[in-house]
Design a protein around this motif. Structure first.
Motif, PDB file in Angstrom:
ATOM      1  N   ALA A  74     -14.374  18.430  -5.420  1.00 52.77           N
ATOM      2  CA  ALA A  74     -14.277  17.081  -4.858  1.00 52.77           C
ATOM      3  C   ALA A  74     -13.172  16.296  -5.565  1.00 52.77           C
ATOM      4  CB  ALA A  74     -15.617  16.356  -4.964  1.00 52.77           C
ATOM      5  N   ASP A  75     -13.073  16.435  -6.880  1.00 51.94           N
ATOM      6  CA  ASP A  75     -12.007  15.751  -7.631  1.00 51.94           C
ATOM      7  C   ASP A  75     -10.627  16.248  -7.207  1.00 51.94           C
ATOM      8  OD1 ASP A  75     -13.814  14.200  -9.053  1.00 51.94           O
ATOM      9  OD2 ASP A  75     -13.742  15.465 -10.857  1.00 51.94           O
ATOM     10  N   ARG A  76     -10.463  17.570  -7.091  1.00 50.27           N
ATOM     11  CA  ARG A  76      -9.168  18.121  -6.667  1.00 50.27           C
ATOM     12  C   ARG A  76      -8.798  17.653  -5.264  1.00 50.27           C
ATOM     13  NH1 ARG A  76     -11.342  22.810  -8.529  1.00 50.27           N
ATOM     14  NH2 ARG A  76     -11.268  23.854  -6.496  1.00 50.27           N
ATOM     15  N   TYR A  77      -9.795  17.618  -4.393  1.00 51.88           N
ATOM     16  CA  TYR A  77      -9.559  17.182  -3.016  1.00 51.88           C
ATOM     17  C   TYR A  77      -9.141  15.707  -2.992  1.00 51.88           C
ATOM     18  CZ  TYR A  77     -10.279  17.108   2.054  1.00 51.88           C
ATOM     19  OH  TYR A  77     -10.111  17.001   3.417  1.00 51.88           O
ATOM     20  N   GLY A  78      -9.844  14.880  -3.764  1.00 54.41           N
ATOM     21  CA  GLY A  78      -9.491  13.470  -3.842  1.00 54.41           C
ATOM     22  C   GLY A  78      -8.096  13.254  -4.412  1.00 54.41           C
ATOM     23  N   GLU A  79      -7.744  14.034  -5.433  1.00 54.00           N
ATOM     24  CA  GLU A  79      -6.394  13.928  -6.015  1.00 54.00           C
ATOM     25  C   GLU A  79      -5.327  14.313  -4.992  1.00 54.00           C
ATOM     26  OE1 GLU A  79      -6.494  16.369  -9.541  1.00 54.00           O
ATOM     27  OE2 GLU A  79      -8.001  15.074 -10.485  1.00 54.00           O
ATOM     28  N   ALA A  80      -5.608  15.347  -4.192  1.00 57.56           N
ATOM     29  CA  ALA A  80      -4.646  15.759  -3.162  1.00 57.56           C
ATOM     30  C   ALA A  80      -4.440  14.640  -2.143  1.00 57.56           C
ATOM     31  CB  ALA A  80      -5.120  17.045  -2.482  1.00 57.56           C
ATOM     32  N   TRP A  81      -5.529  14.016  -1.706  1.00 57.80           N
ATOM     33  CA  TRP A  81      -5.408  12.903  -0.764  1.00 57.80           C
ATOM     34  C   TRP A  81      -4.677  11.721  -1.401  1.00 57.80           C
ATOM     35  CZ3 TRP A  81      -5.530  12.101   4.229  1.00 57.80           C
ATOM     36  CH2 TRP A  81      -6.175  13.018   5.045  1.00 57.80           C
ATOM     37  N   ALA A 107     -23.501  15.424  -5.094  1.00 57.13           N
ATOM     38  CA  ALA A 107     -23.112  16.804  -4.845  1.00 57.13           C
ATOM     39  C   ALA A 107     -24.297  17.735  -4.995  1.00 57.13           C
ATOM     40  CB  ALA A 107     -22.000  17.211  -5.823  1.00 57.13           C
ATOM     41  N   GLY A 108     -24.231  18.824  -4.254  1.00 52.37           N
ATOM     42  CA  GLY A 108     -25.212  19.895  -4.343  1.00 52.37           C
ATOM     43  C   GLY A 108     -24.479  21.220  -4.406  1.00 52.37           C
ATOM     44  N   ALA A 109     -25.204  22.308  -4.293  1.00 53.10           N
ATOM     45  CA  ALA A 109     -24.609  23.639  -4.433  1.00 53.10           C
ATOM     46  C   ALA A 109     -23.645  23.991  -3.304  1.00 53.10           C
ATOM     47  CB  ALA A 109     -25.707  24.690  -4.530  1.00 53.10           C
ATOM     48  N   VAL A 167     -18.773  13.442   4.368  1.00 48.39           N
ATOM     49  CA  VAL A 167     -19.867  14.408   4.211  1.00 48.39           C
ATOM     50  C   VAL A 167     -19.209  15.769   4.344  1.00 48.39           C
ATOM     51  CG1 VAL A 167     -22.076  15.222   5.096  1.00 48.39           C
ATOM     52  CG2 VAL A 167     -21.507  12.775   5.221  1.00 48.39           C
ATOM     53  N   ILE A 168     -19.226  16.541   3.258  1.00 49.76           N
ATOM     54  CA  ILE A 168     -18.429  17.759   3.195  1.00 49.76           C
ATOM     55  C   ILE A 168     -19.301  18.962   2.874  1.00 49.76           C
ATOM     56  CG2 ILE A 168     -16.553  18.908   1.962  1.00 49.76           C
ATOM     57  CD1 ILE A 168     -15.158  16.220   1.935  1.00 49.76           C
ATOM     58  N   ALA A 169     -19.163  20.008   3.697  1.00 47.11           N
ATOM     59  CA  ALA A 169     -19.846  21.286   3.466  1.00 47.11           C
ATOM     60  C   ALA A 169     -18.849  22.247   2.830  1.00 47.11           C
ATOM     61  CB  ALA A 169     -20.370  21.854   4.784  1.00 47.11           C
ATOM     62  N   VAL A 170     -19.361  23.079   1.900  1.00 44.84           N
ATOM     63  CA  VAL A 170     -18.507  23.985   1.131  1.00 44.84           C
ATOM     64  C   VAL A 170     -19.100  25.387   1.140  1.00 44.84           C
ATOM     65  CG1 VAL A 170     -17.599  24.472  -1.186  1.00 44.84           C
ATOM     66  CG2 VAL A 170     -17.782  22.099  -0.398  1.00 44.84           C
ATOM     67  N   ALA A 171     -18.224  26.383   1.237  1.00 43.39           N
ATOM     68  CA  ALA A 171     -18.622  27.785   1.053  1.00 43.39           C
ATOM     69  C   ALA A 171     -17.453  28.504   0.386  1.00 43.39           C
ATOM     70  CB  ALA A 171     -18.966  28.448   2.379  1.00 43.39           C
ATOM     71  N   ASP A 172     -17.757  29.343  -0.569  1.00 43.78           N
ATOM     72  CA  ASP A 172     -16.737  30.135  -1.266  1.00 43.78           C
ATOM     73  C   ASP A 172     -15.605  29.274  -1.819  1.00 43.78           C
ATOM     74  OD1 ASP A 172     -18.131  32.523  -0.714  1.00 43.78           O
ATOM     75  OD2 ASP A 172     -17.205  32.648   1.267  1.00 43.78           O
ATOM     76  N   GLY A 173     -15.939  28.089  -2.302  1.00 46.57           N
ATOM     77  CA  GLY A 173     -14.957  27.229  -2.945  1.00 46.57           C
ATOM     78  C   GLY A 173     -14.010  26.496  -2.013  1.00 46.57           C
ATOM     79  N   LEU A 174     -14.273  26.529  -0.703  1.00 46.32           N
ATOM     80  CA  LEU A 174     -13.424  25.834   0.265  1.00 46.32           C
ATOM     81  C   LEU A 174     -14.267  24.948   1.174  1.00 46.32           C
ATOM     82  CD1 LEU A 174     -11.114  28.799   1.351  1.00 46.32           C
ATOM     83  CD2 LEU A 174     -10.503  26.898  -0.177  1.00 46.32           C
ATOM     84  N   LEU A 175     -13.647  23.906   1.709  1.00 42.44           N
ATOM     85  CA  LEU A 175     -14.333  23.024   2.644  1.00 42.44           C
ATOM     86  C   LEU A 175     -14.496  23.739   3.978  1.00 42.44           C
ATOM     87  CD1 LEU A 175     -12.659  21.120   0.583  1.00 42.44           C
ATOM     88  CD2 LEU A 175     -13.151  19.355   2.252  1.00 42.44           C
ATOM     89  N   THR A 176     -15.718  23.778   4.486  1.00 42.35           N
ATOM     90  CA  THR A 176     -15.960  24.384   5.791  1.00 42.35           C
ATOM     91  C   THR A 176     -16.155  23.337   6.879  1.00 42.35           C
ATOM     92  OG1 THR A 176     -18.330  24.560   5.343  1.00 42.35           O
ATOM     93  CG2 THR A 176     -16.954  26.481   4.809  1.00 42.35           C
TER      94      THR A 176
END
Length: 146
Positions: free
Chosen positions: A14-21, A78-80, A118-127
């Motif tokens: 989430a931090d990396r994604y926010g920094e990219a934006w 955040a969750g798993a 609201v973001i879903a994640v699998a294998d370290g990427l946003l799905t």
């Protein structure tokens, strides 16, 4: 098969994604999305888009409209396999924006509105990324400036 992800890893993503934006780095933003990821900005007239290229096109449009867009985090949960981020989105309008079928053209207008991802994640990427903004406040700020 998804690998197990810790909440700490989701928070780091989430931090990396926010920094990219916040640095308006379109390549970095898109790279954090899974190949078949879905994005939906929940505003009237907006349809979900799927796949990195469609997401790139959608996000490129957002960056063209608000080239200095920033998200100031308010609260992260955040969750798993997900995160929900409440933030304040701000930016300076550089291109016309369609709001509920109405074209608002007020270049140079500074906007700041509540925003939720609201973001879903699998294998370290946003799905999946579902985004909600305070459209009424956005529209009022645009109309006040035009």
């Amino acid at each position: 098969m998804s690998t197990t992800t810790t909440v700490t890893e989701i928070e780091a993503l989430a931090d990396r994604y926010g920094e990219a934006w916040n640095s308006q780095d379109l390549d970095a933003i898109v790279a954090l999305h899974a190949p078949n990821s879905i994005f939906h900005l929940h505003v009237p007239g907006s349809e979900p888009v799927q796949g990195r290229e469609a997401i790139r096109e959608s996000f490129a449009g957002s960056l063209a409209q608000l080239p200095d867009i920033r998200f100031e985090p308010v609260r992260l949960r955040a969750g798993a396999d997900f995160w929900v981020l409440e933030s304040r989105m701000s930016g300076t309008v550089a291109a016309p924006i369609e709001v509920e079928g109405q074209r608002l053209d007020a270049p140079g207008t500074r906007v700041e509105v509540d925003f939720v991802d609201v973001i879903a994640v699998a294998d370290g990427l946003l799905t999946r990324k579902d985004s909600y903004l305070d459209g009424l406040a956005f529209q009022q700020q645009m109309e006040a400036a035009s």
